[in-house]
Design an enzyme around this catalytic site. Structure first.
Site, PDB file in Angstrom:
ATOM      1  CG  ASP A  52      41.280  67.864  13.572  1.00 51.17           C
ATOM      2  OD1 ASP A  52      40.098  67.494  13.556  1.00 51.17           O
ATOM      3  OD2 ASP A  52      41.667  68.917  14.114  1.00 51.17           O
ATOM      4  CE1 TYR A  53      45.348  63.285   5.417  1.00 48.32           C
ATOM      5  CE2 TYR A  53      46.335  65.448   5.773  1.00 48.32           C
ATOM      6  CZ  TYR A  53      46.300  64.233   5.100  1.00 48.32           C
ATOM      7  OH  TYR A  53      47.207  63.983   4.107  1.00 48.32           O
TER       8      TYR A  53
END
Length: 206
Positions: A52-53
């Site tokens: 994830d970011y």
């Protein structure tokens, strides 16, 4: 900064910083990502799996079609061993356990996910607690499956959301943290050509 831990002719292993996309998003402002930065040095690089970011830590990437296929098959067959370290809200009860809850999209609040007992996909996480503080617990998380936001939703589901998570905690809570406290700190896998088992580690930055 992207930390390069290993590179040969067919694969690289890096540690991704928090708040960086793994692959380009939609729109000009989301072109900057792990892959685009690595393409400067490794023009043929291909993504195998993602973080994830907001999540930092270990990723393996392929440098040709053959190694991409071999590594992708490993992940499909759940051969790699992945470990994450997290700080979660509250003092968790017990020293370890598992969370076996099916996950599916939260269609009204994409890209969020939720526990969905009707249509969700099977999702399994093992956990260990290695330290308890006044209002937080330090966890080792082992995802058996690789669903989107799996660790984040599973920890939320048992009442201990990951600190700093902008999707699954209230703003008053996550605004107190400079990042989400989730880091992929260990990764083990088979080399896509030799088959040799390889293990990598990235110290937790929080």
């Amino acid at each position: 900064m992207i930390e390069l831990l290993y590179a040969d002719d067919v694969m690289v292993v890096v540690s991704k910083p928090a708040d960086l996309l793994s692959v380009p998003g939609i729109g000009e402002e989301k072109k900057d990502c792990l892959v685009s930065r690595l393409q400067v040095e490794f023009p043929t690089i291909r993504i195998v799996h993602r973080l994830d970011y907001a999540t930092s830590g270990l990723l393996v990437l392929a440098l040709n079609r053959g190694s991409h296929r071999a590594l992708s098959i490993q992940f499909q067959e759940r051969i790699p061993k992945k470990r994450y370290q997290a700080l979660v809200a509250g003092q968790i009860s017990g020293e370890g356990g598992e969370i076996n809850l099916p996950l599916g999209p939260d269609w009204e609040r994409r890209p969020r996910m939720l526990v969905d007992h009707q249509q969700g996909k099977p999702s399994l996480t093992h956990w260990e607690c290695i330290d308890k503080q006044d209002n937080a617990s330090r966890m080792l998380l082992y995802p058996h499956t690789g669903r989107s936001h799996q660790l984040r939703v599973h920890m939320l589901a048992i009442g201990h959301p990951i600190l700093g998570d902008v999707f699954y905690t209230e703003e008053a809570e996550h605004s107190r943290h400079e990042r989400m406290m989730l880091h992929a700190d260990q990764l083990g896998l088979e080399h896509p050509v030799s088959g040799q088992w390889m293990e990598f580690a990235s110290p937790c930055p929080f």
